[in-house]
Design an enzyme around this catalytic site. Structure first.
Site, PDB file in Angstrom:
ATOM      1  CE  LYS A  52      -3.746  -2.564   2.111  1.00  0.00           C
ATOM      2  NZ  LYS A  52      -4.486  -2.974   3.304  1.00  0.00           N
ATOM      3  CD  GLN A  96      -3.402  -4.646   6.428  1.00  0.00           C
ATOM      4  OE1 GLN A  96      -3.330  -3.659   5.714  1.00  0.00           O
ATOM      5  NE2 GLN A  96      -3.988  -5.758   6.037  1.00  0.00           N
ATOM      6  CG  ASP A 119      -9.441  -0.626   4.528  1.00  0.00           C
ATOM      7  OD1 ASP A 119      -9.029  -0.844   3.381  1.00  0.00           O
ATOM      8  OD2 ASP A 119      -8.799  -0.910   5.567  1.00  0.00           O
TER       9      ASP A 119
END
Ligand code: NAP
Length: 292
Positions: A52, A96, A119
């Site tokens: 990422k 995460q 997200d």
């Protein structure tokens, strides 16, 4: 059979994003800024977060990585989320997953300001997605929609079977494939308690497998001419690889591919698109496309 090349598609989209970022900067705007919070040293999570951060560089974004050890408390993590929510320099951020078991993942997700939830896991974004309002759509299903669109796969009125009902892949995928403005398909969702699963799969014009069971989908489960999207990425031991493992999809690629009109490989299919869609969501956050 045509291979759906997620790697090449993702590279093209990242170039498009980078060009847009340079236009923003040339007009006096600032670079989109994505922050990532990583807890502990899980190999998979390290790899994803590294990917990422690298993608941010390729897109011309600013990125910040915030690390905590496994023993971080829930309060400390909530404090970090609150700081990122309040930071006007941060357009979007991710925490995460998975988190260590002593931390309530849902509590962390719900603490994130939904306007920065790139997200797309916050209930506000999930709910808005479900009723077709502007929102951050979670990256994996959004990436699959984009692959289908860019490869000219007609979805309207088609029969789509989604294998798996997780919150991050199966459920949003089924929602999106069903909605008029996205897939407009007739959707069946299968899971570990589905009866006659193989017969269900055989009815699919578009089969999307997201169960995390290596090579589970065999040729007897696939209709001749179907489009098959393989989301699965399980690490299986492989002595021929330097790492000692390789990524295996949910589909038995060699056996299934000859039956398909199109199929995604693993790796190089859905995976690269997922990170790319996170970049698109971050660009949208910076431009306030979804929320003022
Ligand atoms: P998950 O949370 O473990 O969910 C798996 C789903 O599959 C569950 O709904 C489960 O059913 C169902 N399932 C498991 N075994 C089954 C079986 N034998 N028959 C039918 N259904 C079965 O998994 P996930 O997070 O959605 O991830 C799925 C896979 O996609 C994993 O390999 C993951 O690594 C991969 N993934 C890839 C990307 C990417 O970017 N490429 C992104 C996310 C995930 P129940 O609900 O009944 O338990």
């Amino acid at each position: 059979m045509k291979l759906i090349d997620g790697k090449a598609t993702a590279a093209a989209i990242k170039e498009e994003i980078a060009a847009e970022v340079e236009r923003i900067v040339a007009r006096g705007g600032r670079r989109p800024h994505l922050a990532a919070v990583l807890v502990g040293h899980d190999g998979g999570s390290e790899t994803y977060v590294r990917g990422k951060v690298k993608a941010c560089g390729e897109c011309g974004f600013r990125s910040t990585l915030i690390r905590y050890e496994d023993d971080v408390t829930e309060e400390e993590l909530l404090g970090c989320v609150a700081r990122l929510n309040a930071d006007p320099e941060v357009d979007g951020f991710i925490v995460q997953l998975p988190l260590p078991p002593h931390i309530d993942e849902q509590k962390i997700i719900e603490a994130i300001d939904y306007r920065k939830d790139v997200d797309g896991f916050h209930p506000v974004n999930v709910g808005r997605m479900a009723i077709g309002l502007p929102c951050f759509i979670s990256a994996t299903p959004r990436g699959i929609l984009e692959l289908l669109r860019r490869y000219g796969v007609e979805t309207g009125g088609k029969k789509c079977v989604v294998l798996g009902r997780s919150n991050i892949v199966g459920k949003p995928m089924a929602q999106l494939m069903m909605q008029k403005q996205y897939g407009d398909a007739t959707v069946t969702v299968c899971h570990s308690h589905t009866r006659g699963l193989a017969e269900e799969c055989r009815t699919a014009d578009i089969l999307i497998a997201a169960i995390g069971r290596p090579a589970f989908v065999g040729p007897e489960m696939v209709k001749e001419g179907a489009v098959v999207i393989d989301v699965g990425t399980t690490r299986v031991p492989d002595a021929t690889k330097k790492s000692g493992f390789r990524l295996q999809g949910d589909v038995d690629f060699e056996a299934v591919a000859p039956r398909c009109s199109m199929i995604t490989p693993v790796p190089g299919g859905v995976g690269p698109m997922t990170i790319c869609m996170l970049m698109l969501n971050t660009l949208a956050a910076a431009r306030h496309d979804c929320y003022a």
